[in-house]
Design a protein around this motif. Structure first.
Motif, PDB file in Angstrom:
ATOM      1  N   ASN A 245       0.832  -1.212   0.000  1.00 11.66           N
ATOM      2  CA  ASN A 245       0.000   0.000   0.000  1.00 11.66           C
ATOM      3  C   ASN A 245       0.864   1.260   0.000  1.00 11.66           C
ATOM      4  O   ASN A 245       0.578   2.204  -0.723  1.00 11.66           O
ATOM      5  CB  ASN A 245      -0.901   0.050   1.239  1.00 11.66           C
ATOM      6  N   LYS A 248       2.148   1.625  -3.397  1.00 12.87           N
ATOM      7  CA  LYS A 248       1.066   1.933  -4.357  1.00 12.87           C
ATOM      8  C   LYS A 248       0.527   3.342  -4.181  1.00 12.87           C
ATOM      9  O   LYS A 248       0.356   4.091  -5.124  1.00 12.87           O
ATOM     10  CB  LYS A 248      -0.104   0.949  -4.157  1.00 12.87           C
ATOM     11  N   TYR A 249       0.201   3.692  -2.929  1.00 11.97           N
ATOM     12  CA  TYR A 249      -0.488   4.976  -2.688  1.00 11.97           C
ATOM     13  C   TYR A 249       0.476   6.088  -2.291  1.00 11.97           C
ATOM     14  O   TYR A 249       0.166   7.262  -2.469  1.00 11.97           O
ATOM     15  CB  TYR A 249      -1.563   4.818  -1.616  1.00 11.97           C
ATOM     16  N   ASP A 280       5.379   6.228   4.820  1.00 12.07           N
ATOM     17  CA  ASP A 280       5.594   6.729   3.460  1.00 12.07           C
ATOM     18  C   ASP A 280       5.468   8.240   3.455  1.00 12.07           C
ATOM     19  O   ASP A 280       4.972   8.848   4.411  1.00 12.07           O
ATOM     20  CB  ASP A 280       4.611   6.077   2.473  1.00 12.07           C
ATOM     21  N   ILE A 285      -3.660  10.470   3.812  1.00 12.49           N
ATOM     22  CA  ILE A 285      -5.067  10.066   3.795  1.00 12.49           C
ATOM     23  C   ILE A 285      -5.864  11.123   4.555  1.00 12.49           C
ATOM     24  O   ILE A 285      -5.488  11.492   5.671  1.00 12.49           O
ATOM     25  CB  ILE A 285      -5.261   8.701   4.498  1.00 12.49           C
ATOM     26  N   TYR A 298     -13.665  -0.823   1.932  1.00 13.71           N
ATOM     27  CA  TYR A 298     -13.630   0.630   2.092  1.00 13.71           C
ATOM     28  C   TYR A 298     -12.368   1.162   1.411  1.00 13.71           C
ATOM     29  O   TYR A 298     -11.265   0.652   1.630  1.00 13.71           O
ATOM     30  CB  TYR A 298     -13.628   1.029   3.569  1.00 13.71           C
ATOM     31  N   ALA A 300     -10.254   4.824   0.460  1.00 14.78           N
ATOM     32  CA  ALA A 300     -10.208   6.273   0.662  1.00 14.78           C
ATOM     33  C   ALA A 300     -10.310   6.953  -0.697  1.00 14.78           C
ATOM     34  O   ALA A 300     -10.995   7.956  -0.858  1.00 14.78           O
ATOM     35  CB  ALA A 300      -8.911   6.665   1.367  1.00 14.78           C
ATOM     36  N   ASP A 301      -9.609   6.373  -1.674  1.00  7.18           N
ATOM     37  CA  ASP A 301      -9.637   6.945  -3.009  1.00  7.18           C
ATOM     38  C   ASP A 301     -10.046   5.831  -3.960  1.00  7.18           C
ATOM     39  O   ASP A 301      -9.232   5.044  -4.430  1.00  7.18           O
ATOM     40  CB  ASP A 301      -8.224   7.483  -3.336  1.00  7.18           C
ATOM     41  N   SER A 305      -7.601   3.289  -6.128  1.00  7.77           N
ATOM     42  CA  SER A 305      -7.491   1.899  -5.679  1.00  7.77           C
ATOM     43  C   SER A 305      -7.803   0.941  -6.823  1.00  7.77           C
ATOM     44  O   SER A 305      -7.096  -0.032  -7.063  1.00  7.77           O
ATOM     45  CB  SER A 305      -8.431   1.650  -4.503  1.00  7.77           C
ATOM     46  N   GLY A 310      -6.428  -2.588  -6.592  1.00  7.35           N
ATOM     47  CA  GLY A 310      -6.722  -2.901  -5.184  1.00  7.35           C
ATOM     48  C   GLY A 310      -8.039  -3.645  -5.040  1.00  7.35           C
ATOM     49  O   GLY A 310      -8.973  -3.430  -5.805  1.00  7.35           O
ATOM     50  N   THR A 311      -8.102  -4.527  -4.035  1.00  7.61           N
ATOM     51  CA  THR A 311      -9.353  -5.257  -3.800  1.00  7.61           C
ATOM     52  C   THR A 311     -10.170  -4.597  -2.696  1.00  7.61           C
ATOM     53  O   THR A 311     -11.322  -4.929  -2.501  1.00  7.61           O
ATOM     54  CB  THR A 311      -9.064  -6.697  -3.334  1.00  7.61           C
ATOM     55  N   GLY A 312      -9.556  -3.684  -1.944  1.00  5.72           N
ATOM     56  CA  GLY A 312     -10.263  -3.076  -0.816  1.00  5.72           C
ATOM     57  C   GLY A 312     -10.286  -3.978   0.408  1.00  5.72           C
ATOM     58  O   GLY A 312     -10.960  -3.701   1.397  1.00  5.72           O
ATOM     59  N   GLY A 314      -7.202  -5.457   1.699  1.00  4.74           N
ATOM     60  CA  GLY A 314      -5.865  -5.571   2.283  1.00  4.74           C
ATOM     61  C   GLY A 314      -5.808  -5.198   3.760  1.00  4.74           C
ATOM     62  O   GLY A 314      -5.286  -5.961   4.579  1.00  4.74           O
ATOM     63  N   LEU A 315      -6.370  -4.052   4.099  1.00  5.74           N
ATOM     64  CA  LEU A 315      -6.290  -3.608   5.495  1.00  5.74           C
ATOM     65  C   LEU A 315      -7.241  -4.380   6.404  1.00  5.74           C
ATOM     66  O   LEU A 315      -6.995  -4.516   7.603  1.00  5.74           O
ATOM     67  CB  LEU A 315      -6.553  -2.104   5.596  1.00  5.74           C
TER      68      LEU A 315
HETATM   69  P1  ADP Z   1      -6.877  -1.607  -1.515  1.00 10.42           P
HETATM   70  O1  ADP Z   1      -6.987  -2.976  -2.062  1.00 10.42           O
HETATM   71  O2  ADP Z   1      -7.862  -0.646  -2.110  1.00 10.42           O
HETATM   72  O3  ADP Z   1      -5.477  -1.102  -1.489  1.00 10.42           O
HETATM   73  P2  ADP Z   1      -6.707  -1.675   1.399  1.00 10.42           P
HETATM   74  O4  ADP Z   1      -7.653  -2.263   2.380  1.00 10.42           O
HETATM   75  O5  ADP Z   1      -5.324  -2.217   1.373  1.00 10.42           O
HETATM   76  O6  ADP Z   1      -7.410  -1.781  -0.011  1.00 10.42           O
HETATM   77  O7  ADP Z   1      -6.621  -0.108   1.670  1.00 10.42           O
HETATM   78  C1  ADP Z   1      -7.805   0.633   1.824  1.00 10.42           C
HETATM   79  C2  ADP Z   1      -7.636   2.041   1.301  1.00 10.42           C
HETATM   80  O8  ADP Z   1      -6.778   2.785   2.144  1.00 10.42           O
HETATM   81  C3  ADP Z   1      -7.023   2.137  -0.067  1.00 10.42           C
HETATM   82  O9  ADP Z   1      -8.005   2.007  -1.048  1.00 10.42           O
HETATM   83  C4  ADP Z   1      -6.374   3.511  -0.058  1.00 10.42           C
HETATM   84  O10 ADP Z   1      -7.337   4.469  -0.494  1.00 10.42           O
HETATM   85  C5  ADP Z   1      -6.073   3.763   1.411  1.00 10.42           C
HETATM   86  N1  ADP Z   1      -4.632   3.614   1.737  1.00 10.42           N
HETATM   87  C6  ADP Z   1      -4.026   2.526   2.263  1.00 10.42           C
HETATM   88  N2  ADP Z   1      -2.723   2.735   2.501  1.00 10.42           N
HETATM   89  C7  ADP Z   1      -2.474   3.997   2.121  1.00 10.42           C
HETATM   90  C8  ADP Z   1      -1.285   4.831   2.097  1.00 10.42           C
HETATM   91  N3  ADP Z   1      -0.092   4.380   2.521  1.00 10.42           N
HETATM   92  N4  ADP Z   1      -1.433   6.113   1.630  1.00 10.42           N
HETATM   93  C9  ADP Z   1      -2.624   6.564   1.206  1.00 10.42           C
HETATM   94  N5  ADP Z   1      -3.761   5.839   1.193  1.00 10.42           N
HETATM   95  C10 ADP Z   1      -3.702   4.573   1.635  1.00 10.42           C
END
Ligand code: ADP
Length: 347
Positions: A245, A248-249, A280, A285, A298, A300-301, A305, A310-312, A314-315
């Motif tokens: 993440n 990626k982000y 990072d 966010i 869920y 954020a963007d 994603s 992204g699958t949404g 990961g977290l």
């Molecule tokens: P995804 O598969 O969309 O990456 P995650 O559950 O891993 O799903 O993350 C959820 C959301 O959190 C992401 O869609 C992204 O918008 C936000 N996010 C996660 N890590 C970061 C980061 N390091 N910086 C900015 N946004 C982040």
């Protein structure tokens, strides 16, 4: 007799009250007073319980002296609540014509919520799978028709189809992971592992991804290895998801740092613990998203994603694994200042 009735009601571990044939509330326990108000004794039940279904059930029970069940919907100020209301006739008590209805309330809010979560989850999964599936079906149609004799278009479409199929594959993979992690959540991990080594391994396998994104990876760790009790595969998944993440982000910041520290007493878990920060310097966010970030699906963007595959989930997977380790996950971020994900794991 009145004392006996009060003692009986007080021993029922649910909100409970008695309505006799005068249609008044002749007794109520403290749980019922909390639910319905302190001044309900002696009042006509219809002035207290205004919901038509509940009134019908009590009236029916007073009339036919048989059990009746219904629902009571309310709001406790924080959330909608749902109660199962049971009306049972008790012979031989109450002032008028010997008999009263015992009305008890069982809070089934959590059951309703679990049902709602399950329905939402199925709707979300279906929606997430349908998008790539619709794209695949569209391209199959095109390959059969317009693009049949156009090798250049065919190659391009097959490339897109491969991308959509891998998206579905990742989604199914993450769903299975989440399922596995959730079903093991109550089983405490037992293995003794070298956390320093786990972080080094994670960074090693993510190096190609980082290079491709032009991101430098760094690890700061104490002298000597940090050991904890944990599940090595799951912890590698936690740090892989977080670093992925961050790349990626937050990759625009040019670097992602892992900082491992260890302490004999960490206030967050009130015991000896290891802390891993994934830092990072990307866009960060917006704080409005932080409380919901670990919910399934869920984002954020949303656009970014999806664009990044992204699958949404990961977290959500990270949170469940950290919970299984009795640890904590903290997210701090300011827009424009990057993000810090901290995992605190008791030793
Ligand atoms: P995804 O598969 O969309 O990456 P995650 O559950 O891993 O799903 O993350 C959820 C959301 O959190 C992401 O869609 C992204 O918008 C936000 N996010 C996660 N890590 C970061 C980061 N390091 N910086 C900015 N946004 C982040």
């Amino acid at each position: 007799m009145d004392d006996l009735i009060s003692d009986f009601l007080a021993a029922i571990p649910l909100p409970a009250l008695l309505v006799d044939q005068s249609e008044r509330i002749i007794a109520a326990n403290s749980e019922a007073l909390t639910l319905l108000g302190q001044q309900i004794r002696g009042r006509h039940f219809a002035t207290i319980l205004r919901q038509p279904l509940v009134l019908d059930a009590i009236e029916a029970s007073l009339r036919d002296k048989r059990p009746h069940v219904t629902r009571h919907l309310s709001n406790d100020g924080a959330q909608d609540t749902t109660y199962d209301v049971n009306c049972r006739y008790v012979h031989g008590i109450g002032a008028v014509q010997g008999g009263a209805v015992l009305v008890s309330f069982q809070d089934i809010t959590h059951l309703e919520q679990a049902g709602q979560m399950r329905r939402d989850f199925v709707a979300n999964v279906s929606h997430e799978l349908r998008t790539p599936l619709t794209a695949l079906m569209g391209f199959i149609e095109t390959l059969r028709g317009a693009a049949r004799d156009d090798p250049a278009a065919r190659a391009r479409f097959l490339g897109i189809m491969e991308g959509e199929a891998s998206r579905m594959n990742r989604l199914v993979g993450d769903l299975l992971s989440l399922n596995r992690v959730e079903s093991e959540e109550r089983v405490r991990p037992k293995e003794q592992i070298n956390l320093t080594q786990t972080l080094e391994d994670t960074l090693h396998s993510l190096r190609p991804l980082a290079e491709e994104a032009g991101v430098e990876l760094g690890l700061t760790a104490p002298e000597g290895d940090v050991e904890i009790t944990g599940d090595p595969d799951q912890l590698r998944q936690v740090f892989t998801n977080l670093v992925e993440n961050a790349i990626k982000y937050g990759g625009s910041g040019g670097r992602v740092d892992l900082v491992l520290t260890s302490s004999e007493r960490d206030p967050a878990v009130r015991s000896a613990a290891a802390r891993v920060q994934v830092i990072d310097k990307g866009p960060g966010i917006d704080p409005v998203h932080l409380p919901r970030l670990t919910e399934r699906f869920y984002r954020a963007d949303n656009h970014r994603s999806r664009q990044l595959g992204g699958t949404g989930l990961g977290l959500a997977i990270v949170k469940h694994i950290v919970n299984r380790h009795r640890g904590r996950l903290r997210v701090e971020s300011e827009v424009g200042q990057g993000a810090v994900f901290t995992v605190i794991l008791p030793k």
